[in-house]
Design a protein around this motif. Structure first.
Motif, PDB file in Angstrom:
ATOM      1  N   HIS A 180      77.129  -8.803 112.267  1.00 33.95           N
ATOM      2  CA  HIS A 180      76.450  -9.332 113.462  1.00 33.95           C
ATOM      3  C   HIS A 180      75.275 -10.257 113.159  1.00 33.95           C
ATOM      4  CE1 HIS A 180      78.936  -6.797 115.985  1.00 33.95           C
ATOM      5  NE2 HIS A 180      78.658  -5.767 115.202  1.00 33.95           N
ATOM      6  N   ALA A 181      75.103 -10.619 111.876  1.00 36.56           N
ATOM      7  CA  ALA A 181      73.918 -11.412 111.503  1.00 36.56           C
ATOM      8  C   ALA A 181      73.855 -12.738 112.262  1.00 36.56           C
ATOM      9  CB  ALA A 181      73.915 -11.659 109.997  1.00 36.56           C
ATOM     10  N   ARG A 182      74.980 -13.402 112.423  1.00 34.31           N
ATOM     11  CA  ARG A 182      74.971 -14.730 113.073  1.00 34.31           C
ATOM     12  C   ARG A 182      74.764 -14.649 114.582  1.00 34.31           C
ATOM     13  NH1 ARG A 182      76.684 -19.040 109.471  1.00 34.31           N
ATOM     14  NH2 ARG A 182      76.145 -18.160 107.433  1.00 34.31           N
ATOM     15  N   GLU A 183      74.875 -13.432 115.124  1.00 33.82           N
ATOM     16  CA  GLU A 183      74.578 -13.251 116.552  1.00 33.82           C
ATOM     17  C   GLU A 183      73.086 -12.970 116.778  1.00 33.82           C
ATOM     18  OE1 GLU A 183      77.836 -11.051 118.982  1.00 33.82           O
ATOM     19  OE2 GLU A 183      77.936 -10.162 116.978  1.00 33.82           O
ATOM     20  N   GLY A 184      72.349 -12.770 115.659  1.00 35.64           N
ATOM     21  CA  GLY A 184      70.916 -12.463 115.781  1.00 35.64           C
ATOM     22  C   GLY A 184      70.632 -10.980 115.965  1.00 35.64           C
ATOM     23  N   PHE A 185      71.640 -10.146 115.701  1.00 35.43           N
ATOM     24  CA  PHE A 185      71.456  -8.696 115.845  1.00 35.43           C
ATOM     25  C   PHE A 185      71.170  -8.123 114.444  1.00 35.43           C
ATOM     26  CE2 PHE A 185      75.121  -8.893 119.198  1.00 35.43           C
ATOM     27  CZ  PHE A 185      74.352  -9.700 120.016  1.00 35.43           C
ATOM     28  N   ARG A 186      69.970  -7.612 114.234  1.00 36.92           N
ATOM     29  CA  ARG A 186      69.631  -7.033 112.928  1.00 36.92           C
ATOM     30  C   ARG A 186      69.912  -5.536 112.915  1.00 36.92           C
ATOM     31  NH1 ARG A 186      64.517  -6.768 111.640  1.00 36.92           N
ATOM     32  NH2 ARG A 186      63.666  -7.180 113.719  1.00 36.92           N
ATOM     33  N   PHE A 187      70.338  -5.046 111.767  1.00 35.02           N
ATOM     34  CA  PHE A 187      70.588  -3.601 111.573  1.00 35.02           C
ATOM     35  C   PHE A 187      69.926  -3.170 110.263  1.00 35.02           C
ATOM     36  CE2 PHE A 187      73.937  -2.459 114.654  1.00 35.02           C
ATOM     37  CZ  PHE A 187      74.290  -3.709 115.123  1.00 35.02           C
ATOM     38  N   ASN A 188      69.056  -2.185 110.332  1.00 31.17           N
ATOM     39  CA  ASN A 188      68.446  -1.626 109.122  1.00 31.17           C
ATOM     40  C   ASN A 188      68.495  -0.104 109.175  1.00 31.17           C
ATOM     41  OD1 ASN A 188      67.195  -4.005 107.559  1.00 31.17           O
ATOM     42  ND2 ASN A 188      66.473  -4.374 109.655  1.00 31.17           N
ATOM     43  N   SER A 189      68.550   0.496 107.988  1.00 33.35           N
ATOM     44  CA  SER A 189      68.477   1.966 107.893  1.00 33.35           C
ATOM     45  C   SER A 189      67.060   2.374 107.545  1.00 33.35           C
ATOM     46  CB  SER A 189      69.383   2.491 106.774  1.00 33.35           C
ATOM     47  OG  SER A 189      70.720   2.245 107.063  1.00 33.35           O
ATOM     48  N   LEU A 190      66.618   3.468 108.124  1.00 31.81           N
ATOM     49  CA  LEU A 190      65.359   4.091 107.714  1.00 31.81           C
ATOM     50  C   LEU A 190      65.722   5.274 106.820  1.00 31.81           C
ATOM     51  CD1 LEU A 190      62.192   4.315 108.275  1.00 31.81           C
ATOM     52  CD2 LEU A 190      62.830   6.117 109.895  1.00 31.81           C
ATOM     53  N   CYS A 191      65.098   5.337 105.648  1.00 32.26           N
ATOM     54  CA  CYS A 191      65.357   6.460 104.730  1.00 32.26           C
ATOM     55  C   CYS A 191      64.080   7.280 104.544  1.00 32.26           C
ATOM     56  CB  CYS A 191      65.826   5.948 103.374  1.00 32.26           C
ATOM     57  SG  CYS A 191      67.380   5.078 103.422  1.00 32.26           S
ATOM     58  N   PRO A 192      63.841   8.255 105.420  1.00 34.06           N
ATOM     59  CA  PRO A 192      62.632   9.086 105.252  1.00 34.06           C
ATOM     60  C   PRO A 192      62.772  10.025 104.071  1.00 34.06           C
ATOM     61  CG  PRO A 192      63.576   9.277 107.486  1.00 34.06           C
ATOM     62  CD  PRO A 192      64.607   8.624 106.624  1.00 34.06           C
ATOM     63  N   GLY A 193      61.620  10.348 103.466  1.00 38.68           N
ATOM     64  CA  GLY A 193      61.554  11.444 102.500  1.00 38.68           C
ATOM     65  C   GLY A 193      61.412  12.758 103.254  1.00 38.68           C
ATOM     66  N   PRO A 194      61.208  13.883 102.537  1.00 36.99           N
ATOM     67  CA  PRO A 194      61.072  15.184 103.198  1.00 36.99           C
ATOM     68  C   PRO A 194      59.813  15.230 104.072  1.00 36.99           C
ATOM     69  CG  PRO A 194      61.354  15.406 100.825  1.00 36.99           C
ATOM     70  CD  PRO A 194      61.101  13.970 101.078  1.00 36.99           C
ATOM     71  N   LEU A 195      59.975  15.700 105.313  1.00 35.36           N
ATOM     72  CA  LEU A 195      58.902  15.581 106.297  1.00 35.36           C
ATOM     73  C   LEU A 195      58.419  16.920 106.828  1.00 35.36           C
ATOM     74  CD1 LEU A 195      60.239  12.662 108.508  1.00 35.36           C
ATOM     75  CD2 LEU A 195      58.847  12.530 106.436  1.00 35.36           C
ATOM     76  N   ASN A 196      57.247  16.830 107.368  1.00 34.29           N
ATOM     77  CA  ASN A 196      56.622  17.951 108.053  1.00 34.29           C
ATOM     78  C   ASN A 196      57.067  17.958 109.522  1.00 34.29           C
ATOM     79  OD1 ASN A 196      54.912  20.065 108.232  1.00 34.29           O
ATOM     80  ND2 ASN A 196      53.058  18.837 108.363  1.00 34.29           N
ATOM     81  N   THR A 197      58.388  18.073 109.755  1.00 33.71           N
ATOM     82  CA  THR A 197      58.909  18.148 111.129  1.00 33.71           C
ATOM     83  C   THR A 197      59.764  19.412 111.250  1.00 33.71           C
ATOM     84  OG1 THR A 197      60.977  16.976 110.694  1.00 33.71           O
ATOM     85  CG2 THR A 197      59.071  15.610 111.264  1.00 33.71           C
TER      86      THR A 197
END
Ligand code: NAD
Length: 263
Positions: A180-197
């Motif tokens: 979808h890059a040429r449509e202007g739609f960006r996609f990214n992954s978030l990779c969190p480390g171990p969290l206090n949740t």
């Protein structure tokens, strides 16, 4: 409305707690309109009150949604139509089940449940975001999919279904970014480390040995906080990251770069 996300309509799944709630607060503070989505309606109401506590004039709405059901996700995305359609989709809902284990011990039904929420949920969210972007003629949009640092490292503390699901999120997000890059739609992954949740802390409980097996590897010596992920999500959602696409955006206190433990 001013702010780094002024004028943007954002949808956040898993909004009732942890990373999702902290992100909704920051999104609202940065001028976004936010649809807060979660499977837990009661927790969602409390979460919305928290957002309004921090930003009394925030434009938010709640939507009870099970991301593993396509119709539910389709309706969720359609709920932003009255604002002019979604600009930012944060596919963040996920589970790590207590019965998730190694190849031998993981029950098949836990495997399926984990993939249905963590992988299929991200696919449905991405699919209906793309359809909405096209319908509303959007040209600069952002989809952020929550994966995990466990998709990048091998751990001898097994949670096989979860790890496999997060690897799938990384691979899927990368390919979506290219398609979808040429449509202007960006996609990214978030990779969190171990969290206090709750997701991790309730799973670890008061098992000191289980905690130690993990904590000894943290370069920073501590769990991360949900708000430290939320700050990264604001960047990925905003136009400040307009040339960031297809990345595994790692926010883990350096854990995935560690060989020998820092003292
Ligand atoms: P959390 O448990 O605080 O929040 C997850 C939210 O997702 C909950 O509010 C829950 O009700 C919701 N949810 C669960 N199933 C759902 C469904 N089918 N449909 C809609 N909502 C659903 O956890 P968190 O730590 O904020 O986790 C958010 C994301 O971050 C998850 O994808 C998780 O896998 C990922 N992650 C967490 C950690 C960590 O250490 N906590 C590390 C790496 C990645």
């Amino acid at each position: 409305m001013s702010g780094r996300l002024a004028g943007k309509n954002c949808i956040v799944t898993g909004a009732a707690g942890g990373i999702g709630l902290e992100t909704c607060i920051l999104f609202a503070k940065e001028g976004a309109s936010v649809v807060m989505a979660d499977i837990n309606g009661e927790a969602l109401e409390k979460a919305a009150a928290v957002v309004l506590h921090f930003k009394a004039d925030a434009r938010i709405k709640n939507f009870v949604c099970d991301v593993s059901r396509e119709e539910s996700v389709q309706n969720l995305v359609a709920s932003a139509d009255e604002w002019g359609g979604v600009d930012v989709m944060f596919n963040n809902a996920g589970i790590m089940h207590g019965l998730d284990a190694d190849a031998v011990e993981t029950p098949e039904k836990i495997w399926d449940l984990t993939q249905n929420i963590n992988v299929k949920g991200v696919w449905f969210g991405s699919k209906h975001a793309v359809l909405s972007f096209r319908k509303h003629g959007k040209k600069a949009t952002s989809v952020i999919n929550t994966a995990s640092f466990v998709a990048l490292m091998g751990a001898a503390t097994p949670q096989l279904a979860y790890t496999a699901s997060k690897g799938a999120v990384l691979a899927m997000t990368r390919e979506l970014a290219m398609i979808h890059a040429r449509e202007g739609f960006r996609f990214n992954s978030l990779c969190p480390g171990p969290l206090n949740t709750p997701l991790l802390q309730e799973w670890l409980g008061d098992d000191a040995e289980k905690r130690f097996r993990r904590e000894v590897h943290f370069p920073s010596g501590r769990f991360g906080e949900a708000i430290e992920q939320a700050h990264a999500v604001v960047f990925l959602a905003s136009d400040e990251s307009s040339f960031v696409n297809g990345t595994d955006f790692v926010v883990d206190g350096g854990l995935s770069k560690a060989y020998v433990t820092a003292l």
